[in-house]
Scaffold this motif. Structure first.
Motif, mmCIF file in Angstrom:
data_model
loop_
_atom_site.group_PDB
_atom_site.id
_atom_site.type_symbol
_atom_site.label_atom_id
_atom_site.label_comp_id
_atom_site.label_asym_id
_atom_site.label_seq_id
_atom_site.Cartn_x
_atom_site.Cartn_y
_atom_site.Cartn_z
ATOM 1 N N ASN A 54 40.638 38.704 45.812
ATOM 2 C CA ASN A 54 42.202 39.267 46.303
ATOM 3 C C ASN A 54 42.042 40.405 45.545
ATOM 4 O OD1 ASN A 54 44.983 39.911 45.216
ATOM 5 N ND2 ASN A 54 45.003 38.235 44.833
ATOM 6 N N PRO A 55 42.423 41.968 46.612
ATOM 7 C CA PRO A 55 42.141 42.499 46.276
ATOM 8 C C PRO A 55 43.227 43.258 45.442
ATOM 9 C CG PRO A 55 43.245 42.535 48.523
ATOM 10 C CD PRO A 55 43.419 41.639 47.647
ATOM 11 N N GLN A 56 43.789 42.384 44.928
ATOM 12 C CA GLN A 56 45.496 42.470 44.063
ATOM 13 C C GLN A 56 45.058 42.312 42.718
ATOM 14 O OE1 GLN A 56 48.126 45.197 44.356
ATOM 15 N NE2 GLN A 56 47.327 45.246 46.094
ATOM 16 N N GLU A 57 43.178 41.814 42.170
ATOM 17 C CA GLU A 57 43.608 41.219 41.079
ATOM 18 C C GLU A 57 42.044 41.970 40.336
ATOM 19 O OE1 GLU A 57 44.158 38.739 38.928
ATOM 20 O OE2 GLU A 57 45.963 38.161 40.426
ATOM 21 N N ARG A 58 41.515 41.457 39.236
ATOM 22 C CA ARG A 58 40.809 42.132 38.502
ATOM 23 C C ARG A 58 39.563 40.932 38.452
ATOM 24 N NH1 ARG A 58 44.266 45.435 34.073
ATOM 25 N NH2 ARG A 58 45.479 46.108 35.250
ATOM 26 N N GLY A 86 45.171 48.705 41.390
ATOM 27 C CA GLY A 86 44.765 48.271 42.063
ATOM 28 C C GLY A 86 44.124 47.157 41.728
ATOM 29 N N GLY A 87 43.521 46.676 42.573
ATOM 30 C CA GLY A 87 42.785 45.324 42.129
ATOM 31 C C GLY A 87 40.933 45.916 41.630
ATOM 32 N N MET A 88 40.084 45.676 41.252
ATOM 33 C CA MET A 88 38.507 45.667 40.586
ATOM 34 C C MET A 88 37.861 44.655 40.810
ATOM 35 S SD MET A 88 39.440 47.075 36.451
ATOM 36 C CE MET A 88 40.788 47.592 37.080
ATOM 37 N N LEU A 89 36.793 44.532 41.065
ATOM 38 C CA LEU A 89 34.748 43.796 40.943
ATOM 39 C C LEU A 89 34.187 44.427 39.870
ATOM 40 C CD1 LEU A 89 33.851 42.006 41.891
ATOM 41 C CD2 LEU A 89 33.119 42.670 44.252
ATOM 42 N N ILE A 90 34.324 44.100 39.031
ATOM 43 C CA ILE A 90 33.049 44.484 37.542
ATOM 44 C C ILE A 90 32.162 43.985 38.111
ATOM 45 C CG2 ILE A 90 33.333 45.569 35.658
ATOM 46 C CD1 ILE A 90 36.544 45.598 35.741
ATOM 47 N N VAL A 91 31.031 44.368 37.235
ATOM 48 C CA VAL A 91 29.763 44.185 36.611
ATOM 49 C C VAL A 91 29.788 44.842 35.390
ATOM 50 C CG1 VAL A 91 26.962 44.002 37.011
ATOM 51 C CG2 VAL A 91 28.275 44.107 39.208
ATOM 52 N N SER A 92 29.279 43.946 34.203
ATOM 53 C CA SER A 92 29.161 44.021 33.279
ATOM 54 C C SER A 92 28.584 43.077 32.127
ATOM 55 C CB SER A 92 30.319 44.559 32.372
ATOM 56 O OG SER A 92 30.490 45.047 31.647
ATOM 57 N N HIS A 93 26.876 43.303 31.822
ATOM 58 C CA HIS A 93 26.875 42.905 30.360
ATOM 59 C C HIS A 93 27.784 42.927 29.580
ATOM 60 C CE1 HIS A 93 25.743 46.599 29.009
ATOM 61 N NE2 HIS A 93 25.424 46.367 28.069
ATOM 62 N N ASP A 94 29.341 43.295 28.651
ATOM 63 C CA ASP A 94 30.003 43.510 28.537
ATOM 64 C C ASP A 94 31.071 42.780 28.317
ATOM 65 O OD1 ASP A 94 31.155 43.737 25.987
ATOM 66 O OD2 ASP A 94 31.312 45.435 26.121
ATOM 67 N N ARG A 95 30.868 41.202 27.542
ATOM 68 C CA ARG A 95 31.819 39.942 27.954
ATOM 69 C C ARG A 95 33.671 39.639 27.106
ATOM 70 N NH1 ARG A 95 29.291 34.160 25.268
ATOM 71 N NH2 ARG A 95 31.784 33.518 25.390
ATOM 72 N N ARG A 143 38.792 41.656 28.467
ATOM 73 C CA ARG A 143 40.319 42.422 28.092
ATOM 74 C C ARG A 143 40.692 43.189 29.120
ATOM 75 N NH1 ARG A 143 37.800 43.402 22.511
ATOM 76 N NH2 ARG A 143 36.581 44.617 23.570
ATOM 77 N N ILE A 144 39.242 42.860 30.682
ATOM 78 C CA ILE A 144 39.903 43.443 31.914
ATOM 79 C C ILE A 144 40.075 42.591 32.777
ATOM 80 C CG2 ILE A 144 39.347 45.228 33.370
ATOM 81 C CD1 ILE A 144 40.048 45.980 31.169
ATOM 82 N N THR A 145 39.434 41.137 32.977
ATOM 83 C CA THR A 145 39.916 40.844 33.678
ATOM 84 C C THR A 145 40.433 39.265 34.074
ATOM 85 O OG1 THR A 145 37.626 39.410 33.430
ATOM 86 C CG2 THR A 145 36.840 41.494 35.027
ATOM 87 N N THR A 146 40.960 39.358 35.600
ATOM 88 C CA THR A 146 41.438 37.571 35.492
ATOM 89 C C THR A 146 41.107 36.783 36.171
ATOM 90 O OG1 THR A 146 42.363 39.044 37.531
ATOM 91 C CG2 THR A 146 43.810 39.299 35.089
ATOM 92 N N TYR A 147 39.605 37.142 36.843
ATOM 93 C CA TYR A 147 39.435 35.907 37.846
ATOM 94 C C TYR A 147 37.697 36.522 37.291
ATOM 95 C CZ TYR A 147 43.221 34.277 40.362
ATOM 96 O OH TYR A 147 43.766 33.124 41.021
ATOM 97 N N THR A 148 36.869 35.488 37.663
ATOM 98 C CA THR A 148 35.195 35.496 37.260
ATOM 99 C C THR A 148 35.055 35.196 37.911
ATOM 100 O OG1 THR A 148 36.067 35.533 34.671
ATOM 101 C CG2 THR A 148 33.664 35.157 35.710
ATOM 102 N N ALA A 149 33.442 35.915 39.467
ATOM 103 C CA ALA A 149 33.186 35.339 40.599
ATOM 104 C C ALA A 149 31.861 34.530 39.597
ATOM 105 C CB ALA A 149 33.440 36.493 41.433
ATOM 106 N N GLU A 150 31.245 33.751 40.117
ATOM 107 C CA GLU A 150 30.331 34.021 39.667
ATOM 108 C C GLU A 150 29.054 33.661 41.147
ATOM 109 O OE1 GLU A 150 27.351 30.907 36.833
ATOM 110 O OE2 GLU A 150 28.603 29.560 38.544
ATOM 111 N N ILE A 151 27.535 34.336 40.957
ATOM 112 C CA ILE A 151 26.339 34.549 42.311
ATOM 113 C C ILE A 151 25.122 33.604 41.073
ATOM 114 C CG2 ILE A 151 25.769 36.625 41.325
ATOM 115 C CD1 ILE A 151 25.017 36.676 44.182
#
Length: 642
Positions: A25-29, A205-214, A219-227
């Motif tokens: 969703n382009p509105q979600e983090r 806007g939305g964002m897709l974030i890769v980070s090793h800092d859980r 604090r930032i994300t509202t969804y999580t995608a696991e590959i």
């Protein structure tokens, strides 16, 4: 929606995605997680247009603007940080000359086209609030911790970390509809991290974030995608909510597999028992079809993903004060970084050194490791203290002409091949990778190799400068567990809050004007940093509402789990009772069948008739119990597991 439709991507023999379909969703983090090498950066690059999938299509709205921050940034060395941040708005900053140029060309070109350019120029000026661009650019550079004195100097004189912050600043000022951020917290101290979180909280806007800092992801994300396992799975909630949902899903999948295996065994027993009986042939045939269907429903099993699993060798005990600074002043050339530092490091301390970049954290570690001589004062290594040091510069000191195995073997406390391979395996080097030459390793692999080398012979005093760089979240958790349980002394620099919270029992703050034992926990230190930005607006109300909604969802889910637990217990007791009745019926049928087939009873027609009738009755009861059992198992499977 941003849709990935039947995407396949691989590098050589490594498959990243295999006909995988998912959407953002382009509105979600959304936080994108997975072990190193699983393909997180590849997904960002495909969405940002830097790479293309081997098969499948990526669909998004044509007017959706996307901004991408890669891990490795390219910048023009001749440009200054301020020029780089303002570069996308060059035409607006030169508004007067640009307008004059268009106006002068009116008689030379299509008037309608020129008027359209003028309208667009004025619209862009208003949309981007052009007259405040430079002030906002400076605010962003300051917030990200880029020194003000360097804003007007070529970036070639800045460190890689400050160059990355400069490019991040340019991305933040352009404020695209959708942000792609690949490890945005790398090289950020806590001051800058707190500022960035507040800035991203206000991003519309939305964002897709890769980070090793859980903690950052929480604090930032509202969804999580696991590959994982060549596919991507989307979970609602931040990283902690994802871990809970992932574990529940894994437990449910395991429970479903066990239920299916039980049903398959029951169906096989039924077919085996009744396939030869003409009166049960139809039911046996039905069970055979069910058996094939159940086998098709068995979920595909995958090998568990690897992460660091490591335990330190037990160190020899050092003296009570392994490190002692007395009026220590240190720096480089004419520059003094630390002044008159007096500090005692006690045996068993797990000290996290925190503070802004450039304040002297790494300098303090180098003094402790005797890599930097004090200008005045002393740094003393205590009785029986064996110091081991890890720093990013050591990646360059690895011998490129030897293998991974040889690198660790040269430093290890043991020459035993099994011990060395266990150490390497703990840091994700296994199979043929242990025979790789150092010169072909990536930066992340080299960092893991240096850590493996040091920790194979850790001494009793460890000095670690950013040990979690190049590690994924799960590996950071494992390393944190090992460091927490280490029997020696550790002094480390890290910006990873989760890692610090897990390991540290003491916090030392280093700032340009002071070095002090911070009187509190890491949580207290973060509160202290946040108060520095008290005048900054809070995160958007949308972000706050997402957090509140997440908390409400957790409460509702907890209440439902309590109700489901009671229902599961009742179903479990019923299933156990039915299984006992089935076992008893099968035992009776076995005894009666033996009696029926006993040659001694061949002429006892009354007994044979009664026995046959009893077998038929028991088989009918067995069928009823098995059908009832299948229904109860189906109910339990629908409910899943806790």
């Amino acid at each position: 929606m941003i849709t990935f439709d039947s995407i396949s991507k691989q590098y050589g023999s490594t498959v990243i995605l295999d006909t995988s379909s998912f959407a953002f969703n382009p509105q979600e983090r959304t936080g994108l997680v997975g072990v190193n090498g699983s393909g997180k950066t590849t997904i960002l690059r495909m969405l940002g247009g830097a790479e293309s999938p081997d098969k499948g299509t990526i669909k998004k709205a044509s007017d959706l603007s996307i901004g991408y921050l890669p891990q490795e940034v390219e910048v023009l060395d001749s440009m200054t940080p301020l020029e780089i941040v303002l570069e996308p708005f060059k035409h607006l900053l030169n508004f007067e000359s640009h307008l004059e140029h268009i106006s002068n060309s009116l008689h030379e070109s299509n008037v309608k086209e020129s008027l359209h350019k003028i309208d667009k120029l004025y619209a862009d000026m208003q949309f981007h609030d052009a007259y405040s661009l430079e002030a906002r650019a400076k605010m962003i550079l300051g917030g990200l911790g880029v020194p003000e004195k360097s804003w007007s100097e070529p970036v070639q004189f800045l460190s890689g970390g400050y160059r990355m912050r400069t490019v991040l600043g340019r991305l933040l000022l352009t404020s695209p509809d959708f942000l792609l951020l690949d490890e945005p917290t790398n090289h950020l101290d806590m001051d800058s991290l707190v500022w960035l979180e507040k800035f991203l909280g206000r991003h519309k806007g939305g964002m897709l974030i890769v980070s090793h800092d859980r903690d950052f992801l929480n604090r930032i994300t509202t969804y999580t995608a696991e590959i994982s396992n060549r596919a991507l799975t989307l979970y609602k909630g931040n990283y902690d909510a994802y871990v809970l949902a992932r574990d529940e899903a894994a437990a449910a999948a395991l429970s479903r597999t066990r239920n299916l295996e039980t049903k398959i065994a029951q169906a096989e027993r039924f077919v085996e028992r009744f396939k030869a009986k003409a009166t049960k042939a139809t039911q046996a045939q039905s069970r055979m079809k069910l058996l094939e269907k159940l086998k098709d429903e068995l979920p595909e099993t995958f090998q568990a993903e690897k992460s660091i699993d490591f335990t330190f060798p037990e160190p020899k005990q050092s003296g009570s004060i392994p490190l002692k600074f007395v009026n220590c002043t240190a720096g480089y050339g004419e520059k003094t970084v630390i002044s008159n530092l007096s500090l005692l490091v006690n045996r068993g301390d797990k000290i996290a050194i925190v503070g802004p970049n450039g304040a002297g954290k790494s300098t303090l570690l180098k003094c402790a490791a005797s890599l930097l001589e004090p200008k005045s004062g002393t740094m003393e290594i205590g009785h029986n203290a064996t110091v081991r040091y890890f720093g990013q510069h050591q990646l360059e000191q690895l011998d490129p002409e030897i293998t991974v195995h040889e690198t660790v073997a040269r430093q290890s406390v043991s020459t035993d091949k099994t011990f060395i391979r266990n150490i390497l395996g703990a840091f994700l080097f296994s199979g043929d990778t242990v025979d790789k030459y150092v010169k072909v390793l990536s930066g992340g692999e080299k960092a893991r190799l240096v850590l493996a080398t040091i920790l194979s012979n850790p001494g009793n005093v460890l000095l670690l400068d950013e040990p979690t760089n190049h590690l994924d979240i799960r590996s950071i958790e494992m390393l944190g567990d090992a460091m927490r349980d280490f029997g020696g002394t550790i002094v480390f620099v890290s910006h990873d809050e989760y890692f610090i919270s897990k390991v540290a029992n003491r916090i030392i703050e280093v700032r340009p004007d002071r070095v002090r034992d911070f009187p509190g926990t890491l949580h207290d230190y973060r509160d202290y940093i946040e108060r520095m930005f008290a005048d900054e607006p809070d995160s958007s109300q949308k972000g706050k509402q997402d957090v509140r909604n997440g908390a409400d969802d957790v409460a509702v889910q907890k209440e439902q789990r309590i109700k489901d637990r009671e229902t599961r217990k009742k179903l479990g007791r019923t299933i156990e009772k039915l299984e006992r009745e089935i076992a008893q019926a099968e035992e009776k049928i076995t005894i009666l069948t033996e009696q029926l087939n006993n040659p001694a009873n061949a002429l006892n027609h009354v007994l044979l008739h009664e026995t046959s009738s009893a077998i038929a009755a028991e088989e009918d009861a067995l069928l009823e119990c098995m059908s009832d059992l299948e229904e109860r198992q189906a109910e339990l499977a629908k409910m899943g597991v806790e």
